[in-house]
Design a protein around this motif. Structure first.
Motif, PDB file in Angstrom:
ATOM      1  N   ILE A  15       4.587  14.673  -2.399  1.00 50.74           N
ATOM      2  CA  ILE A  15       5.326  15.844  -2.827  1.00 50.74           C
ATOM      3  C   ILE A  15       5.342  15.821  -4.446  1.00 50.74           C
ATOM      4  O   ILE A  15       5.362  14.867  -5.038  1.00 50.74           O
ATOM      5  CB  ILE A  15       6.732  15.704  -2.575  1.00 50.74           C
ATOM      6  N   LEU A  16       4.560  16.781  -4.847  1.00 49.58           N
ATOM      7  CA  LEU A  16       4.043  17.054  -6.416  1.00 49.58           C
ATOM      8  C   LEU A  16       5.027  18.141  -6.836  1.00 49.58           C
ATOM      9  O   LEU A  16       5.465  19.230  -6.249  1.00 49.58           O
ATOM     10  CB  LEU A  16       2.817  17.240  -6.437  1.00 49.58           C
ATOM     11  N   ASP A  42       9.720  25.126  -5.923  1.00 47.48           N
ATOM     12  CA  ASP A  42       9.767  23.902  -6.997  1.00 47.48           C
ATOM     13  C   ASP A  42       8.876  22.785  -6.676  1.00 47.48           C
ATOM     14  O   ASP A  42       8.809  21.717  -7.625  1.00 47.48           O
ATOM     15  CB  ASP A  42      11.176  23.417  -7.058  1.00 47.48           C
ATOM     16  N   ASN A  43       8.081  22.607  -5.622  1.00 48.84           N
ATOM     17  CA  ASN A  43       7.074  21.490  -5.403  1.00 48.84           C
ATOM     18  C   ASN A  43       6.048  22.006  -4.516  1.00 48.84           C
ATOM     19  O   ASN A  43       5.964  23.052  -3.758  1.00 48.84           O
ATOM     20  CB  ASN A  43       7.912  20.311  -4.565  1.00 48.84           C
ATOM     21  N   GLN A  44       5.288  21.089  -4.303  1.00 52.85           N
ATOM     22  CA  GLN A  44       4.055  21.239  -3.355  1.00 52.85           C
ATOM     23  C   GLN A  44       4.120  19.989  -2.512  1.00 52.85           C
ATOM     24  O   GLN A  44       4.271  18.753  -2.968  1.00 52.85           O
ATOM     25  CB  GLN A  44       2.620  21.316  -4.060  1.00 52.85           C
ATOM     26  N   THR A  99       0.698  -1.212  -0.104  1.00 56.40           N
ATOM     27  CA  THR A  99       0.089   0.112  -0.025  1.00 56.40           C
ATOM     28  C   THR A  99       0.916   1.349   0.032  1.00 56.40           C
ATOM     29  O   THR A  99       1.782   1.438   0.846  1.00 56.40           O
ATOM     30  CB  THR A  99      -0.943   0.228   1.322  1.00 56.40           C
ATOM     31  N   ILE A 100       0.518   2.097  -0.763  1.00 58.24           N
ATOM     32  CA  ILE A 100       1.347   3.690  -0.935  1.00 58.24           C
ATOM     33  C   ILE A 100       0.846   4.353   0.268  1.00 58.24           C
ATOM     34  O   ILE A 100      -0.153   4.933   0.257  1.00 58.24           O
ATOM     35  CB  ILE A 100       1.244   3.994  -2.334  1.00 58.24           C
ATOM     36  N   LEU A 101       1.844   4.622   0.885  1.00 56.37           N
ATOM     37  CA  LEU A 101       1.644   5.461   2.160  1.00 56.37           C
ATOM     38  C   LEU A 101       2.375   6.960   1.942  1.00 56.37           C
ATOM     39  O   LEU A 101       2.012   7.953   2.421  1.00 56.37           O
ATOM     40  CB  LEU A 101       2.242   5.228   3.353  1.00 56.37           C
ATOM     41  N   GLY A 102       3.304   6.947   0.919  1.00 52.88           N
ATOM     42  CA  GLY A 102       4.018   8.195   0.446  1.00 52.88           C
ATOM     43  C   GLY A 102       4.381   8.270  -0.757  1.00 52.88           C
ATOM     44  O   GLY A 102       4.653   7.212  -1.500  1.00 52.88           O
ATOM     45  N   LEU A 103       4.464   9.476  -1.635  1.00 56.00           N
ATOM     46  CA  LEU A 103       4.604   9.466  -2.890  1.00 56.00           C
ATOM     47  C   LEU A 103       5.577  10.622  -3.384  1.00 56.00           C
ATOM     48  O   LEU A 103       5.011  11.826  -2.761  1.00 56.00           O
ATOM     49  CB  LEU A 103       3.157   9.361  -3.800  1.00 56.00           C
ATOM     50  N   ASP A 104       6.685  10.620  -3.935  1.00 58.21           N
ATOM     51  CA  ASP A 104       7.529  11.594  -4.019  1.00 58.21           C
ATOM     52  C   ASP A 104       7.534  11.859  -5.659  1.00 58.21           C
ATOM     53  O   ASP A 104       8.513  10.922  -6.358  1.00 58.21           O
ATOM     54  CB  ASP A 104       8.714  11.619  -3.447  1.00 58.21           C
ATOM     55  N   LEU A 105       6.994  12.689  -6.267  1.00 57.05           N
ATOM     56  CA  LEU A 105       7.038  13.148  -7.776  1.00 57.05           C
ATOM     57  C   LEU A 105       7.689  14.168  -7.900  1.00 57.05           C
ATOM     58  O   LEU A 105       7.344  14.778  -9.157  1.00 57.05           O
ATOM     59  CB  LEU A 105       5.613  12.962  -8.287  1.00 57.05           C
ATOM     60  N   GLN A 106       8.333  15.065  -7.065  1.00 58.96           N
ATOM     61  CA  GLN A 106       9.115  16.382  -7.456  1.00 58.96           C
ATOM     62  C   GLN A 106      10.104  15.897  -8.429  1.00 58.96           C
ATOM     63  O   GLN A 106      10.824  14.665  -8.482  1.00 58.96           O
ATOM     64  CB  GLN A 106       9.681  16.637  -6.089  1.00 58.96           C
ATOM     65  N   ASN A 107      10.510  16.904  -8.986  1.00 55.57           N
ATOM     66  CA  ASN A 107      11.499  16.858 -10.336  1.00 55.57           C
ATOM     67  C   ASN A 107      10.972  16.018 -11.177  1.00 55.57           C
ATOM     68  O   ASN A 107      11.836  15.549 -12.075  1.00 55.57           O
ATOM     69  CB  ASN A 107      12.800  16.337  -9.759  1.00 55.57           C
TER      70      ASN A 107
END
Length: 205
Positions: free
Chosen positions: A99-100, A121-123, A71-79
């Motif tokens: 993080i987007l 650079d991110n949200q 199960t995904i609990l954290g997602l980091d799509l910055q950069n």
């Protein structure tokens, strides 16, 4: 000539390595697509990495922080060069911290998250809200249904056991036999009608 015992140990080690590789490939294949949507991995100092490393039984894979069930609990799509998370984003509906890129808004907006922080650079979207608890309409779901969170900004109504249909108003189990019977008879009737029409046209011509 090597002793027989050492040869047996070597064979066991090879089998163990092969098994571990197979399990690793299986886990890699089972990784949600959203985790590999962008190349690279979670940055070491990102909030997703810190959350994952300080919480027991969580692990980092590609761009995701996962529990042992995947199960995904954290997602980091910055950069990432993204305008929106894409069709695979529903896989991250259980995310606690996300993080987007700056140009991509937190899904569901301020109503779906406890905190939204914007940087150059991110949200960062943190603390997904349970809309079932926050909705101001207690009649959002029918009497025979219950509200279930379905990702940031979304919810769904699930019928109680023994109920189905529109607004969970039909009682009893859903009859697959009746459904496929009606569907089959309708399809057969339309097919016969079309066949008769085509045959009549062929005779007249």
């Amino acid at each position: 000539m090597a002793p027989r015992g050492r040869s047996s140990i070597t064979i066991l080690v090879r089998w163990a390595v092969a098994l571990l590789l197979a399990l690793g490939v299986e886990r890699a294949l089972a990784l949600p697509e959203i985790c590999t949507q962008c190349p690279g991995s979670v940055q070491n100092l990102s909030k997703v990495a810190l959350y994952c490393k300080t919480t027991r039984e969580l692990m980092l894979h590609a761009r995701c922080c996962l529990n042992q069930n995947g199960t995904i609990l954290g997602l980091d799509l910055q950069n990432c060069s993204l305008e929106d998370p894409g069709p695979d984003f529903h896989q991250a509906h259980t995310t606690i911290i996300m993080i987007l890129p700056q140009d991509v808004n937190c899904p569901g907006g301020i109503n779906a998250w406890n905190t939204i922080t914007s940087y150059i650079d991110n949200q960062i979207c943190q603390g997904q809200k349970n809309l079932c608890n926050n909705t101001g309409n207690p009649e959002m779901c029918p009497e025979n249904g219950s509200c279930v969170p379905d990702g940031p900004g979304f919810l769904q109504c699930v019928c109680a056991d023994g109920f189905h249909g529109y607004k969970c108003m039909r009682q009893g189990s859903f009859s697959l036999l009746m459904f496929f019977g009606i569907l089959g008879s309708t399809t057969l009737s339309i097919s016969i009608l079309l066949w008769g029409t085509q045959r009549r046209k062929a005779k007249t011509s």
